[in-house]
Design a protein around this motif. Structure first.
Motif, PDB file in Angstrom:
ATOM      1  N   SER A 183       0.864  -1.199   0.041  1.00  0.00           N
ATOM      2  CA  SER A 183       0.113  -0.053  -0.001  1.00  0.00           C
ATOM      3  C   SER A 183       0.893   1.234   0.218  1.00  0.00           C
ATOM      4  O   SER A 183       0.532   2.247  -0.726  1.00  0.00           O
ATOM      5  N   GLN A 200      -4.681   2.704   2.140  1.00  0.00           N
ATOM      6  CA  GLN A 200      -4.293   2.615   3.586  1.00  0.00           C
ATOM      7  C   GLN A 200      -3.147   1.550   4.036  1.00  0.00           C
ATOM      8  O   GLN A 200      -3.134   0.497   3.392  1.00  0.00           O
ATOM      9  N   THR A 256      -4.643  -4.794   4.556  1.00  0.00           N
ATOM     10  CA  THR A 256      -5.386  -4.905   3.331  1.00  0.00           C
ATOM     11  C   THR A 256      -6.047  -6.181   3.072  1.00  0.00           C
ATOM     12  O   THR A 256      -5.216  -7.256   2.910  1.00  0.00           O
ATOM     13  N   ASP A 275      -4.527  -3.150  -5.576  1.00  0.00           N
ATOM     14  CA  ASP A 275      -3.662  -3.515  -4.266  1.00  0.00           C
ATOM     15  C   ASP A 275      -4.506  -4.841  -3.868  1.00  0.00           C
ATOM     16  O   ASP A 275      -5.445  -5.056  -3.564  1.00  0.00           O
TER      17      ASP A 275
HETATM   18 MG   LIG Z   1      -1.830  -2.904   2.342  1.00  0.00          MG
END
Ligand SMILES: [Mg+2]
Ligand SMILES: Nc1nc2c(ncn2[C@@H]2O[C@H](COP(=O)(O)OP(=O)(O)OP(=O)(O)O)[C@@H](O)[C@H]2O)c(=O)[nH]1
Length: 209
Positions: free
Chosen positions: A43, A56, A64, A81
């Motif tokens: 991220s 984030q 995540t 992501d």
């Molecule tokens: Mg992440």
């Protein structure tokens, strides 16, 4: 704005909608998937790559948990992501579910141009990293390799040792040194070269064969 959040995919049942409908309706931008172990810096790298804090990040592994799609406008790409693998606190069932979701997405999205596999500068590539690379290779997804957190190399000999180790493992899998990028999301090191390379990624090779 350099980039914006598009969509979250939390469940395989939303895949069809995501690929054929809401997400990619009218969008031709290639997708770039960010792959790597939990906490490797996926991220953080996305935020640096696209030049805004869209993803984030967290010091706690496993932040995540779904697939998040970002529209990188400058790069004319959609950045994905992916949830990290190898998160110790996860149950076996959770782990399997996440692996399946990632695999389902990779197999379903014909517009996936490239997988960027992240490797932590502090450790050599793990068996799980090698497994992820094998998986992408089996799907004929072109790859780039990004070594993260190089600001944490303490000494020159540490640096040399790790680079040799990474080049050897990646090389043994049939990929050249020119595909490896050395970065720090903390300092911004290596980002310009990586941005240029990702922007250049062309149509997926799996459809040219
Ligand atoms: Mg992440
Ligand atoms: N020193 C240093 N720390 C970094 C760097 N990149 C990321 N980190 C730190 O590593 C931790 C994890 O970063 P994330 O970007 O959230 O990692 P992730 O791979 O997205 O993690 P999951 O979402 O849990 O899979 C955070 O504490 C970041 O601040 C870097 O280049 N240098």
């Amino acid at each position: 704005m350099a980039a914006e959040f598009l969509w979250t995919l939390g469940d395989a049942s939303q895949l069809e909608d995501a690929i054929d409908g809401i997400l990619l309706n009218g969008r031709s931008e290639g997708r770039i998937a960010i792959v790597g172990r939990s906490n490797v810096g996926k991220s953080s790298l996305i935020n640096r790559l696209v030049g805004s804090k869209v993803a984030q990040t967290s010091a706690q592994p496993g932040k995540t948990r779904a697939l998040h799609f970002y529209d990188w406008k400058d790069g004319k790409k959609i950045i994905v992501d992916l949830p990290g693998y190898g998160f110790a606190k996860q149950s076996k069932d959770d782990r399997q579910q996440w692996a399946n979701l990632i695999a389902d997405y990779i197999q379903a999205d014909e517009g996936l141009e490239c997988g960027i596999v992240l490797l932590d500068a502090r450790n050599g590539p793990s068996d799980k990293d090698v497994g992820a690379i094998d998986f992408l290779r089996d799907q004929s997804i072109p790859m780039l390799f990004v070594v993260t957190k190089i600001d944490l190399w303490r000494t020159q000999s540490d640096r040399i040792k790790r680079i040799r180790e990474i080049e050897k493992i990646i090389g043994d899998m049939g990929y050249g040194k020119e595909l490896i990028f050395y970065t720090s999301s903390e300092k911004g090191t290596g980002m310009r070269e990586l941005q240029a390379e990702v922007k250049r990624e062309a149509a997926p090779t799996k459809f040219e064969e």
